[in-house]
Write a protein that holds these residues in place. Structure first.
Motif, PDB file in Angstrom:
ATOM      1  N   ASN A 108       0.864  -1.170   0.000  1.00 10.90           N
ATOM      2  CA  ASN A 108       0.000   0.000   0.000  1.00 10.90           C
ATOM      3  C   ASN A 108       0.908   1.230   0.000  1.00 10.90           C
ATOM      4  N   LYS A 109       0.923   1.946  -1.107  1.00 11.25           N
ATOM      5  CA  LYS A 109       1.834   3.076  -1.275  1.00 11.25           C
ATOM      6  C   LYS A 109       1.600   4.174  -0.242  1.00 11.25           C
ATOM      7  N   ILE A 110       0.367   4.477   0.062  1.00 13.08           N
ATOM      8  CA  ILE A 110       0.058   5.542   1.027  1.00 13.08           C
ATOM      9  C   ILE A 110       0.585   5.174   2.415  1.00 13.08           C
ATOM     10  N   LYS A 111       0.366   3.935   2.830  1.00 13.02           N
ATOM     11  CA  LYS A 111       0.868   3.495   4.131  1.00 13.02           C
ATOM     12  C   LYS A 111       2.396   3.481   4.145  1.00 13.02           C
ATOM     13  N   TYR A 112       2.990   3.082   3.028  1.00 10.33           N
ATOM     14  CA  TYR A 112       4.450   3.069   2.939  1.00 10.33           C
ATOM     15  C   TYR A 112       5.014   4.491   3.062  1.00 10.33           C
ATOM     16  N   GLU A 113       4.410   5.431   2.354  1.00  8.40           N
ATOM     17  CA  GLU A 113       4.881   6.818   2.415  1.00  8.40           C
ATOM     18  C   GLU A 113       4.742   7.390   3.825  1.00  8.40           C
TER      19      GLU A 113
END
Length: 95
Positions: free
Chosen positions: A25-30
């Motif tokens: 999940n890109k948002i969680k990673y960021e």
């Protein structure tokens, strides 16, 4: 909640997603990256890393790597790249 706890919470949320069928999940990673980078000034000022954060740093890469193996190649690569990037940031902010 302090910045240490925010980072731990962000990482555990991302890690849970990685371990699930969702995968990356890109948002969680960021959010993990941002909260990790926000710790740097405190580490530099204190010249130390709190034990609860150090323990997470030790387990960070192996946890993501083992979870990556359960996903298809494209998702696996994203997770392993994220693990590499997080490890690099950890080395940079703790040196």
């Amino acid at each position: 909640m302090d910045k240490h706890d925010l980072f731990i919470e962000a990482f555990l949320d991302f890690d849970l997603t990685v371990r699930s069928n969702e995968g990356f999940n890109k948002i969680k990673y960021e959010k993990v990256v941002l909260s990790l980078k926000e710790l740097e000034p405190m580490f530099k000022k204190d010249k130390s890393v709190p034990l609860k954060i150090a323990n997470l740093f030790i387990d960070l890469y192996p946890a993501l790597e083992s979870s990556a193996e359960r996903h298809e190649e494209e998702t696996r690569k994203k997770i392993l790249d994220a693990a590499d990037e997080l490890s690099t940031i950890v080395r940079e902010i703790t040196s």
